[in-house]
Write an enzyme that holds these catalytic residues in place. Sequence first.
Site, PDB file in Angstrom:
ATOM      1  N   ASP A  10       0.806  -1.230   0.000  1.00 62.53           N
ATOM      2  CA  ASP A  10       0.000   0.000   0.000  1.00 62.53           C
ATOM      3  C   ASP A  10       0.840   1.281   0.000  1.00 62.53           C
ATOM      4  OD1 ASP A  10      -1.264  -2.331   1.063  1.00 62.53           O
ATOM      5  OD2 ASP A  10      -2.934  -1.117   1.789  1.00 62.53           O
ATOM      6  N   GLU A  41      -4.176   2.134  -2.843  1.00 57.97           N
ATOM      7  CA  GLU A  41      -5.430   2.603  -2.216  1.00 57.97           C
ATOM      8  C   GLU A  41      -5.252   3.753  -1.230  1.00 57.97           C
ATOM      9  OE1 GLU A  41      -7.449   0.035   0.457  1.00 57.97           O
ATOM     10  OE2 GLU A  41      -5.780  -0.050   1.848  1.00 57.97           O
ATOM     11  N   ASN A  42      -4.015   3.976  -0.759  1.00 54.75           N
ATOM     12  CA  ASN A  42      -3.782   5.046   0.223  1.00 54.75           C
ATOM     13  C   ASN A  42      -2.953   6.194  -0.356  1.00 54.75           C
ATOM     14  OD1 ASN A  42      -3.342   2.190   2.011  1.00 54.75           O
ATOM     15  ND2 ASN A  42      -4.888   3.628   2.736  1.00 54.75           N
ATOM     16  N   HIS A  70     -10.353   1.037   0.237  1.00 48.08           N
ATOM     17  CA  HIS A  70     -10.469   2.483   0.001  1.00 48.08           C
ATOM     18  C   HIS A  70     -10.650   2.817  -1.483  1.00 48.08           C
ATOM     19  CE1 HIS A  70      -9.728   3.306   4.153  1.00 48.08           C
ATOM     20  NE2 HIS A  70      -8.517   2.803   4.127  1.00 48.08           N
ATOM     21  N   HIS A 158      -6.629  -8.679   0.216  1.00 47.20           N
ATOM     22  CA  HIS A 158      -6.599  -7.415   0.952  1.00 47.20           C
ATOM     23  C   HIS A 158      -7.470  -7.600   2.188  1.00 47.20           C
ATOM     24  CE1 HIS A 158      -5.821  -3.074   1.028  1.00 47.20           C
ATOM     25  NE2 HIS A 158      -7.023  -2.948   1.560  1.00 47.20           N
ATOM     26  N   HIS A 183      -3.107  -4.481   3.144  1.00 50.03           N
ATOM     27  CA  HIS A 183      -4.081  -3.829   4.019  1.00 50.03           C
ATOM     28  C   HIS A 183      -3.575  -3.605   5.440  1.00 50.03           C
ATOM     29  CE1 HIS A 183      -7.917  -2.463   5.650  1.00 50.03           C
ATOM     30  NE2 HIS A 183      -7.880  -3.403   6.554  1.00 50.03           N
ATOM     31  N   HIS A 185      -0.438  -3.230   6.356  1.00 50.40           N
ATOM     32  CA  HIS A 185       0.637  -2.231   6.266  1.00 50.40           C
ATOM     33  C   HIS A 185       1.920  -2.607   7.004  1.00 50.40           C
ATOM     34  CE1 HIS A 185      -1.855   1.534   4.884  1.00 50.40           C
ATOM     35  NE2 HIS A 185      -2.321   0.423   4.337  1.00 50.40           N
TER      36      HIS A 185
HETATM   37 FE   LIG Z   1      -3.990   0.228   2.906  1.00 48.23          FE
HETATM   38 FE   LIG Z   2      -7.061  -1.370   3.024  1.00 46.72          FE
END
Ligand SMILES: [Fe+2]
Ligand SMILES: [Fe+2]
Length: 286
Positions: A10, A41-42, A70, A158, A183, A185
């Site tokens: 991510d 996604e981030n 996200h 994820h 997800h 991290h």
């Molecule tokens: Fe994430």
């Molecule tokens: Fe996520």
Amino acid sequence: MRIRIAILGDIVGTPGRQVVASAVKRLKREMGVQVVIANVENAANGSGLTPDLHKKLQLAGLDGMTMGDHAYRKKQIVPTLERGSDIIRPANLSAKAKGKVCLRLVAEVEEVKLPIYVFTVVGRLFMNTMQGTDPFATADRLIEQIHERPSVILVEVHAEATSEKVAMGWYLNERVTAVFGTHTHIQTADARVLPREIEGPRSGASVLPLGEGGTAYITDLGMSGPQDSVLGRRVDRVVSQMTTAMPAAFDVAEGNPEARGVIVEVESSTGRAVGVETIVLGPEDA
Ligand SMILES: [Fe+2]
Ligand SMILES: [Fe+2]
């Protein structure tokens, strides 16, 4: 012929995007990597993606991008998810969810052209922001639709729960090239090519042609972003909220940006993973 594919976890905020831009250059120029994909996604200030950032990540050299829970946090990304040839949303959502669910990339090394399929499923355990349908059945259905042989199949799970990710790894063992978690991290220390023989009946018929290696697996790639943080967010803000119950703005942190993920080495004649190693690349490594 061996093909090397880098998969980055991510990307969080501007620090994540910048460190990934330098990491992609190094991966392709110095580390023998032909294809780089990442979860994005981030990327937009810690949550979601915008069309502008999608373009910047393309220009940085990312060949494929995936999204997690996200995916729709920035609504303006929806047309990109519908039309883009290098970006997908999670596959196991409502049938009415917008966006493509499976990428087809091509790795070209000398005269070899190897198709690379990528899809993402979201887990169901402890996932509060996005509820998916059965990720296992979705993976079955998508794998059945891939008829090219040999091909590389990369499956992102994820998910919050380690157990769900590990179970997916075993479920898809011998059926795909790699299963990787995102997800949470935090990079896990369990990257390996799964053993072919395990106790009990196999969950599905083998799909990969026989040969050396098998299915690469890691529970979480880790985050490409500021590591001096709480999952990418400012430590002071998160600790403040956790210790006082008073809401705080979870801005993206800045300290110690690193790109984290894995390099999967693939035998092009079979699509089997013959090796997997975790990577940590800081800005000074570029
Ligand atoms: Fe994430
Ligand atoms: Fe996520």
